[in-house]
Design an enzyme around this catalytic site. Structure first.
Site, PDB file in Angstrom:
ATOM      1  N   LYS A 166       3.445   5.917  -8.887  1.00  0.00           N
ATOM      2  CA  LYS A 166       4.578   5.048  -8.549  1.00  0.00           C
ATOM      3  C   LYS A 166       4.256   3.568  -8.748  1.00  0.00           C
ATOM      4  CE  LYS A 166       3.711   4.943  -3.528  1.00  0.00           C
ATOM      5  NZ  LYS A 166       3.449   3.509  -3.382  1.00  0.00           N
ATOM      6  N   ASP A 167       2.964   3.225  -8.891  1.00  0.00           N
ATOM      7  CA  ASP A 167       2.575   1.832  -9.152  1.00  0.00           C
ATOM      8  C   ASP A 167       2.523   1.498 -10.636  1.00  0.00           C
ATOM      9  OD1 ASP A 167       2.260   1.349  -6.429  1.00  0.00           O
ATOM     10  OD2 ASP A 167       0.112   1.806  -6.447  1.00  0.00           O
ATOM     11  N   ARG A 213      13.418   0.057  -1.866  1.00  0.00           N
ATOM     12  CA  ARG A 213      14.094   1.362  -1.890  1.00  0.00           C
ATOM     13  C   ARG A 213      14.234   1.925  -0.480  1.00  0.00           C
ATOM     14  NH1 ARG A 213      12.080   6.240  -1.134  1.00  0.00           N
ATOM     15  NH2 ARG A 213       9.938   5.502  -1.358  1.00  0.00           N
ATOM     16  N   ARG A 214      13.130   1.977   0.269  1.00  0.00           N
ATOM     17  CA  ARG A 214      13.202   2.528   1.627  1.00  0.00           C
ATOM     18  C   ARG A 214      14.129   1.702   2.507  1.00  0.00           C
ATOM     19  NH1 ARG A 214       6.806   3.315   1.352  1.00  0.00           N
ATOM     20  NH2 ARG A 214       6.730   5.448   0.555  1.00  0.00           N
ATOM     21  N   ARG A 232       3.280  -4.956   4.933  1.00  0.00           N
ATOM     22  CA  ARG A 232       2.376  -4.678   3.818  1.00  0.00           C
ATOM     23  C   ARG A 232       0.973  -4.450   4.365  1.00  0.00           C
ATOM     24  NH1 ARG A 232       1.766  -7.661  -1.169  1.00  0.00           N
ATOM     25  NH2 ARG A 232       0.602  -5.751  -1.528  1.00  0.00           N
ATOM     26  N   ARG A 241      -1.243  -0.770   8.532  1.00  0.00           N
ATOM     27  CA  ARG A 241       0.147  -0.481   8.885  1.00  0.00           C
ATOM     28  C   ARG A 241       0.227   0.370  10.148  1.00  0.00           C
ATOM     29  NH1 ARG A 241       3.454   0.057   3.147  1.00  0.00           N
ATOM     30  NH2 ARG A 241       1.996  -1.160   1.896  1.00  0.00           N
ATOM     31  N   CYS A 245       9.885  -3.691  -8.563  1.00  0.00           N
ATOM     32  CA  CYS A 245      10.038  -3.966  -7.141  1.00  0.00           C
ATOM     33  C   CYS A 245      11.281  -4.795  -6.860  1.00  0.00           C
ATOM     34  CB  CYS A 245       8.786  -4.657  -6.611  1.00  0.00           C
ATOM     35  SG  CYS A 245       7.364  -3.570  -6.639  1.00  0.00           S
TER      36      CYS A 245
END
Length: 313
Positions: free
Chosen positions: A88-89, A136-137, A154, A160, A246
């Site tokens: 996904k990166d 997105r989230r 982040r 986190r 992004c």
């Protein structure tokens, strides 16, 4: 001992866990004894710009390529021979001279809901603080619950989780795949629905990247999982059509069921007020080019429907 292959990796705990898995798999595919893998297939840790910048969203500083750029430069310069990335990166287009040589079997692609006090996303009280740095989230959460306060989060997984425990948020969202690979799956209170929280393209999958001339080596074929690679081809086709970065809130997920490859993709406005979705399927044996074409077509349809209604940050 002269290394057979040097693996470039980010330095985060998750990146090292993922690269360590692939280091062992590559070593065995090359016929290296287990006790010699670390010497003959060493990990080369590379700090990326994305790792250094922790106080801003990636969209403010250049997008997700910040997690791959320095490693790709090391590949092109010959300082490493292979790179391991979270798929996904990886940006939609490969830099000239590089290729995704293999896509191993995918982990759980879903997003995970994590909270100290609430058992599920639906249980969050009005105005709850939800931590995420993912556009997105954010958009998907607000589409369901516009009352939520989305707060920027982040840092690596440990950071986190600590901030959640310290009370900075009522809940956070993280990829199930990363938590599983780190042995943290017990913190997941709910594995979120793929319908409500369509994952990022390639989420849960890894990309093994090499120079173009090395992409067809025997060891790369040994590590490739064809059904995962097929699904990822479709998702990345949608990402390319939707200008996935992004700066845009997009999701895509493909899977094989029976003899069909099913793909769903969507784009959302950042505040969740607009959501444009398409889904379709093709024969699973149609091949990777057809899978990518499916993604490009559905992504194009979503883009056309959204038109000027979508609002980028």
């Amino acid at each position: 001992m002269t290394p057979l292959l040097r693996i470039g990796t980010r330095r985060s705990r998750l990146a090292l866990a993922q690269s360590g898995m692939m280091q062992r798999a590559i070593g065995r595919a090359l016929g290296v004894a287990d006790d010699q893998i670390e010497q003959l297939v060493p990990l080369v840790e590379i700090v990326t710009t994305g790792d250094r910048i922790q106080d801003r969203r990636l969209l403010e500083v250049g997008g997700k390529a910040l997690f791959t750029k320095e490693i790709e430069e090391a590949l092109l310069d010959g300082r490493v021979d292979v790179a391991i990335h979270s798929m996904k990166d990886v940006p939609a287009e490969q830099p000239e001279g590089l290729a995704i040589a293999a896509v191993p079997m995918r982990e759980d692609a879903r997003d995970g809901f994590i909270s100290e006090y609430f058992a599920s996303f639906a249980d969050l009280p009005h105005g709850a603080r939800l931590g995420t740095a993912s556009l997105r989230r954010q958009a998907q959460a607000l589409a369901l619950r516009p009352d939520l306060q989305i707060e920027m989060l982040r840092g690596n997984v440990d950071t986190r989780l600590k901030r959640l425990k310290d009370g900075d948020f009522d809940a956070i969202l993280l990829a199930c795949s990363g938590l599983n690979r780190l042995g943290f799956s017990e913190v997941i209170r709910e594995r979120l629905s793929l319908d409500a929280f369509l994952p990022a393209p390639g989420q849960g999958a890894l990309a093994i990247q090499t120079r173009e001339g090395d992409a067809s080596a025997d060891w790369t074929r040994a590590l490739n999982h064809d059904l995962t690679a097929l699904a990822v081809a479709a998702e990345r086709g949608a990402m390319a059509a939707l200008e996935g970065s992004c700066r845009t809130a997009i999701g895509a997920y493909a899977h094989v069921e029976g003899n069909r490859l099913h793909l769903s993709t969507e784009m959302l406005s950042p505040d969740g007020s607009g959501r444009w979705t398409r889904a379709s399927d093709i024969a699973a044996d149609a091949g990777h080019a057809a899978a990518r074409a499916l993604g490009l077509r559905l992504g194009g349809e979503v883009q056309a429907e959204a038109g000027d209604q979508k609002i980028a940050l």
